[in-house]
Design a protein around this motif. Structure first.
Motif, PDB file in Angstrom:
ATOM      1  N   UNK A 264      42.565  43.455  52.467  1.00 54.67           N
ATOM      2  CA  UNK A 264      43.284  44.419  53.320  1.00 54.67           C
ATOM      3  C   UNK A 264      42.605  45.780  53.172  1.00 54.67           C
ATOM      4  N   UNK A 265      41.873  46.205  54.221  1.00 53.05           N
ATOM      5  CA  UNK A 265      40.984  47.368  54.068  1.00 53.05           C
ATOM      6  C   UNK A 265      41.712  48.669  53.746  1.00 53.05           C
ATOM      7  N   UNK A 266      42.949  48.853  54.311  1.00 58.42           N
ATOM      8  CA  UNK A 266      43.644  50.125  54.083  1.00 58.42           C
ATOM      9  C   UNK A 266      43.841  50.354  52.583  1.00 58.42           C
ATOM     10  N   UNK A 267      44.418  49.346  51.888  1.00 55.78           N
ATOM     11  CA  UNK A 267      44.676  49.544  50.458  1.00 55.78           C
ATOM     12  C   UNK A 267      43.367  49.506  49.662  1.00 55.78           C
TER      13      UNK A 267
ATOM     14  N   UNK B 286      42.414  52.645  47.336  1.00 58.87           N
ATOM     15  CA  UNK B 286      42.219  52.503  45.877  1.00 58.87           C
ATOM     16  C   UNK B 286      40.874  53.082  45.439  1.00 58.87           C
ATOM     17  N   UNK B 287      39.830  52.802  46.254  1.00 56.39           N
ATOM     18  CA  UNK B 287      38.496  53.325  45.913  1.00 56.39           C
ATOM     19  C   UNK B 287      38.506  54.852  45.907  1.00 56.39           C
ATOM     20  N   UNK B 288      39.179  55.448  46.912  1.00 52.90           N
ATOM     21  CA  UNK B 288      39.232  56.914  46.996  1.00 52.90           C
ATOM     22  C   UNK B 288      39.991  57.465  45.787  1.00 52.90           C
TER      23      UNK B 288
ATOM     24  N   UNK C 295      29.413  48.810  47.086  1.00 51.76           N
ATOM     25  CA  UNK C 295      28.900  49.457  48.303  1.00 51.76           C
ATOM     26  C   UNK C 295      29.592  50.804  48.514  1.00 51.76           C
ATOM     27  N   UNK C 296      30.947  50.780  48.599  1.00 46.16           N
ATOM     28  CA  UNK C 296      31.657  52.028  48.907  1.00 46.16           C
ATOM     29  C   UNK C 296      31.583  53.010  47.733  1.00 46.16           C
ATOM     30  N   UNK C 297      31.515  52.468  46.513  1.00 40.25           N
ATOM     31  CA  UNK C 297      31.358  53.328  45.336  1.00 40.25           C
ATOM     32  C   UNK C 297      30.059  54.119  45.436  1.00 40.25           C
TER      33      UNK C 297
END
Ligand code: ADP
Length: 424
Positions: free
Chosen positions: A273-276, A280-282, A317-319
């Motif tokens: 689920x991309x929203x959570x 969480x990453x942010x 990746x997002x990190x």
């Protein structure tokens, strides 16, 4: 009266003769034109009664024309048949005549030189712009025994590597010497070798720099640690520690890359689920020293369904992208992280910042291994130059694409297009 009749008869005979000569010339002209066009000569006006050999001559010329066009047809059928036979060969085949005009080029050859659609009847020099290759063709046609040879050909902005072997052949009419070549395309192999060579050179350079620094400081410590001030010793040891960390980061990133490139990169796909996931990453990022007090905005529409992906790899990746966005954006930064659905069954994710962006000429290079826009700055901030190539590999293993764009008004956007579900 008699003389009048005589002159009248003479004039008539002259007119008749002139008319005959004119008809004969015209018929000869038409015959010559028919021979040139290689079409049978159809003589409507018969000269047979005046020139007894005329019909025989016409018949012979017509026969010659017919034989010649049969021969030409046979030759073109043979070449078509040969081309059809060679069409499916993986090896490229080329036949050139005594003046370097191409008579046969199979599909594999056209694939090597895609800038020209049909190669037949073109001069070889226009297609293969390589003086050594043209010389090789000349020597082959002259019957010199030559080993297979490699050539580097610059075709516009591209370089093509080929390996050719050839043999002289007789032309179909047997009157001149042609040449036949079998050509292998070595371009991909040579490019891969170059990438590998560059990679080894870059990796060695990247590893040697911190290693030489560590070695230098250790030697100084070994020689003078007893007489050294405690303050200097501590400074030296901290420098050694910093460069060993750097060495470890480079080796860790190289290991990650080599695992991603292996036959079994070991991805575990689950619905995310991309929203959570992005939220969480942010939050994690805000908790780290580099993220404290920085503005990180997450935007994902509530109705966006899950994305099938490897959670651990996408975290990496997002990190990486968040770390870069903060690292290269000074002070008052605003980083946007988000995702939305596109028309196709894809999800577009982005990480945008309001930093300096990338010079346009470097945009396409930043995903290459060890590429840095500002070498000094990246190293100072602990960058290995491998982060974005790891990002690219992971995105590709998800069947997606990634690219960078400078934003209007400043800043960089890294965009990822990922298939919503895993491709079979
Ligand atoms: P590094 O470890 O050096 O950050 P990366 O592969 O992550 O290596 O990035 C490659 C280069 O791209 C960086 O050295 C930097 O010059 C440039 N770069 C990456 N992200 C950004 C960004 N958000 N803003 C400006 N430049 C960036």
């Amino acid at each position: 009266m008699i003389s009048l009749l005589f002159f009248a008869g003479l004039a008539l005979a002259l007119v008749f003769l002139l008319r005959l000569i004119w008809r004969q010339n015209r018929a000869l002209r038409e015959l010559r034109a028919a021979a040139k066009r290689q079409q049978p000569f159809l003589h409507a006006e018969s000269l047979d009664s005046f020139l007894p050999d005329w019909s025989g001559l016409v018949e012979s010329v017509n026969q010659l024309i017919a034989e010649n066009s049969t021969l030409q047809q046979q030759r073109s059928d043979q070449l078509t048949q040969l081309e059809a036979t060679l069409g499916n060969l993986r090896e490229a085949v080329l036949i050139v005549d005594e003046e370097n005009y191409i008579h046969l080029a199979n599909r594999a050859l056209r694939e090597i030189f895609p800038s020209s659609r049909d190669l037949v009847n073109l001069r070889l020099e226009l297609i293969i712009r390589s003086v050594p290759f043209i010389e090789y063709v000349r020597a082959t046609r002259a019957g010199q025994p030559l080993p297979r040879q490699e050539f580097e050909i610059v075709d516009g902005a591209h370089t093509i590597w080929i390996e050719a072997s050839g043999a002289p052949i007789a032309s179909p009419d047997g009157k001149s010497q042609w040449a036949l070549f079998v050509i292998h395309n070595l371009t991909n192999e040579r490019k891969l070798e170059r990438v590998r060579r560059d990679f080894v050179a870059n990796a060695s350079h990247e590893l040697r720099t911190p290693l030489s620094i560590i070695k230098g400081y250790i030697e100084t410590l070994v020689d003078g640690h007893e007489s050294m001030l405690l303050e200097d010793r501590t400074k030296f040891l901290k420098t050694i520690q910093r460069h060993s960390d750097r060495l470890k980061s480079i080796i860790d990133d190289l290991l990650v890359l080599s695992r991603l490139e292996s036959a079994t990169p070991g991805l575990k796909f689950t619905p995310l689920p991309l929203a959570s996931f992005l939220q969480n990453l942010a939050d994690d990022c805000r908790g780290r020293p580099e993220g404290v007090g920085r503005e990180i905005v997450v935007s994902v529409p509530a109705e966006l369904g899950p994305l099938e992906g490897d959670a651990e790899k996408l975290t990496q990746v997002f990190g990486n992208l968040l770390e870069n966005a903060l690292k290269y954006t000074p002070g008052d930064s605003r980083v946007e992280l988000g995702a939305f659905a596109t028309m196709a069954n894809e999800i577009e994710c982005y990480v945008r910042d309001n930093g300096p962006g990338i010079p346009p000429e470097d945009l396409s290079h930043i995903f290459e291994r060890f590429f840095r826009v500002e070498k000094g700055r990246s190293r100072e901030t602990g960058g290995t130059g491998l982060g974005l190539s790891i990002v690219k590999h992971i995105v590709q293993l998800h069947g997606g694409r990634v690219w960078a764009e400078n934003r209007e008004g400043g800043g960089l956007a890294i965009i990822l297009r990922l298939p919503r579900t895993r491709k079979a």
